[in-house]
Design an enzyme around this catalytic site. Structure first.
Site, mmCIF file in Angstrom:
data_model
loop_
_atom_site.group_PDB
_atom_site.id
_atom_site.type_symbol
_atom_site.label_atom_id
_atom_site.label_comp_id
_atom_site.label_asym_id
_atom_site.label_seq_id
_atom_site.Cartn_x
_atom_site.Cartn_y
_atom_site.Cartn_z
ATOM 1 N N TYR A 26 0.863 -1.178 0.000
ATOM 2 C CA TYR A 26 0.000 0.000 0.000
ATOM 3 C C TYR A 26 0.902 1.233 0.000
ATOM 4 O O TYR A 26 1.453 1.620 1.021
ATOM 5 C CB TYR A 26 -0.892 -0.063 1.241
ATOM 6 N N LYS A 50 -1.627 -1.032 -3.988
ATOM 7 C CA LYS A 50 -2.590 0.072 -3.954
ATOM 8 C C LYS A 50 -1.750 1.336 -4.020
ATOM 9 O O LYS A 50 -0.943 1.604 -3.129
ATOM 10 C CB LYS A 50 -3.443 0.067 -2.702
HETATM 11 C C1 LIG Z 1 -4.434 10.109 1.351
HETATM 12 C C2 LIG Z 1 -5.790 9.481 1.386
HETATM 13 O O1 LIG Z 1 -6.480 9.544 2.370
HETATM 14 N N1 LIG Z 1 -6.185 8.873 0.276
HETATM 15 C C3 LIG Z 1 -7.470 8.207 0.164
HETATM 16 C C4 LIG Z 1 -8.245 8.779 -1.004
HETATM 17 O O2 LIG Z 1 -9.448 8.078 -1.165
HETATM 18 C C5 LIG Z 1 -8.532 10.260 -0.725
HETATM 19 O O3 LIG Z 1 -9.276 10.384 0.481
HETATM 20 C C6 LIG Z 1 -9.357 10.874 -1.846
HETATM 21 O O4 LIG Z 1 -8.731 10.667 -3.080
HETATM 22 C C7 LIG Z 1 -9.534 12.373 -1.573
HETATM 23 O O5 LIG Z 1 -8.280 13.028 -1.725
HETATM 24 C C8 LIG Z 1 -7.279 6.725 -0.043
HETATM 25 O O6 LIG Z 1 -6.294 6.476 -1.001
HETATM 26 C C9 LIG Z 1 -6.918 6.091 1.282
HETATM 27 C C10 LIG Z 1 -7.928 5.069 1.731
HETATM 28 O O7 LIG Z 1 -8.886 4.812 1.080
HETATM 29 C C11 LIG Z 1 -7.732 4.338 2.989
HETATM 30 O O8 LIG Z 1 -6.614 4.006 3.337
HETATM 31 O O9 LIG Z 1 -8.715 4.043 3.647
#
Ligand SMILES: CC(=O)N[C@@H]([C@@H](O)[C@H](O)[C@H](O)CO)[C@@H](O)CC(=O)C(=O)O
Length: 288
Positions: free
Chosen positions: A127, A157
């Site tokens: 990840y 990921k």
């Molecule tokens: C840095 C971060 O939190 N990235 C999110 C994204 O879904 C992010 O919230 C979204 O693209 C908005 O920037 C996800 O990659 C992380 C995620 O889904 C998780 O670990 O639960």
């Protein structure tokens, strides 16, 4: 136990408003503030709570996943991996240690190898989330020869905006690894590059629009796919200006699903009433 039952109760309404379905999906989401928690103190951990059939972190895996908890050190992560093996998880996602950071590919691979070796029968995913770990080792480099080091290695990921690195991963590894993209507002670009799927927070509440974007993309209707991507972008750029993180995501998930997601853990603070009102109004105004 009780946590499992509580989550099962929540699955149905979540299915109605998000991308979560009982079959392996291309889009799935998970948002958690449990990451920095060691196993015994966790609220149960996603690997325990989420019912069979609901894939929590990764695409294409039809059972429980041990999430990307920790990572302070490998002994904590190794315990998670062992736990995942004990409960029959279908996959493990491991993040880079972020307190003492690896400074090169070899040390990161050695770390991941040690964690993965605790669950030798379970597919292992890296990840990559430099905005949170601060570990920026290029994934293209990391993947080169990783299967020889970690026989269970299955994919990545990729939660970073370096689309050149992601493109190189696709070009070199599409056949053998699953390459999931994790910056939701850039997903369409990652699909164009060849992402195998996506995992992210907004799929918890904008899942339907994102699934429609995938459909439009599959039908090569780029104009329609763009309109769906712009919806996610419109919402996120609005909430970013208000201050947006896991606590606010919980609040958005609560008002879209009707399921109380509970308060975040310190140092995160609950979203303000002002944020909730504004975000809700924005969500309702989104049109494709
Ligand atoms: C840095 C971060 O939190 N990235 C999110 C994204 O879904 C992010 O919230 C979204 O693209 C908005 O920037 C996800 O990659 C992380 C995620 O889904 C998780 O670990 O639960």
């Amino acid at each position: 136990g009780r946590a499992s039952a509580a989550v099962s109760e929540h699955v149905r309404p979540l299915q109605a408003c998000s991308a979560i379905k009982r079959k392996p999906q291309r889009l799935e989401g998970a948002e958690s503030d449990t990451r920095p928690v060691s196993l015994p103190r966790s609220r149960g951990g996603s690997a325990v709570c989420w019912p069979q059939g609901l894939t929590l972190q990764l695409h294409g895996i039809p059972k429980e996943i041990a999430g990307s908890h920790s990572s302070y050190n490998h002994s904590n992560d190794s315990r998670w991996a062992k736990h995942a093996a004990a409960i029959g998880a279908s996959g493990i996602a491991g993040i880079a240690p972020f307190f003492f950071k690896p400074t090169n590919k070899d040390t990161l691979v050695a770390f991941l190898r040690e964690v993965a070796s605790e669950a030798p029968g379970i597919p292992f995913y890296y990840y990559h989330i430099p905005p949170l770990t601060g570990v920026k080792i290029r994934v293209e480099e990391l993947l080169d020869g990783i299967k020889e080091q970690i026989p269970t290695f299955q994919g990545v990921k990729f939660s970073d905006t370096d689309l050149l690195d992601f493109a190189q991963c696709v070009k070199n590894n599409k056949e053998q690894f699953v390459l999931l993209y994790g910056v939701d507002e850039h997903l369409l670009s990652a699909l164009a590059i060849g992402a195998s799927g996506a995992v992210g927070s907004t799929y918890n509440y904008l899942g339907k629009k994102n699934n429609l974007m995938l459909e439009a993309f599959a039908k090569q209707d780029l104009a329609l796919a763009q309109r769906y991507q712009f919806c996610t972008g419109e919402f996120l750029s609005f909430v970013f200006k208000l201050g947006f993180g896991v606590a606010q995501t919980k609040a958005v998930m609560t008002f879209t699903s009707g399921i109380p997601m509970g308060p975040p853990r310190l140092p995160l603070l609950s979203a303000s009433v002002d944020f909730i009102e504004k975000a809700k109004a924005k969500m309702e105004s989104l049109i494709v």
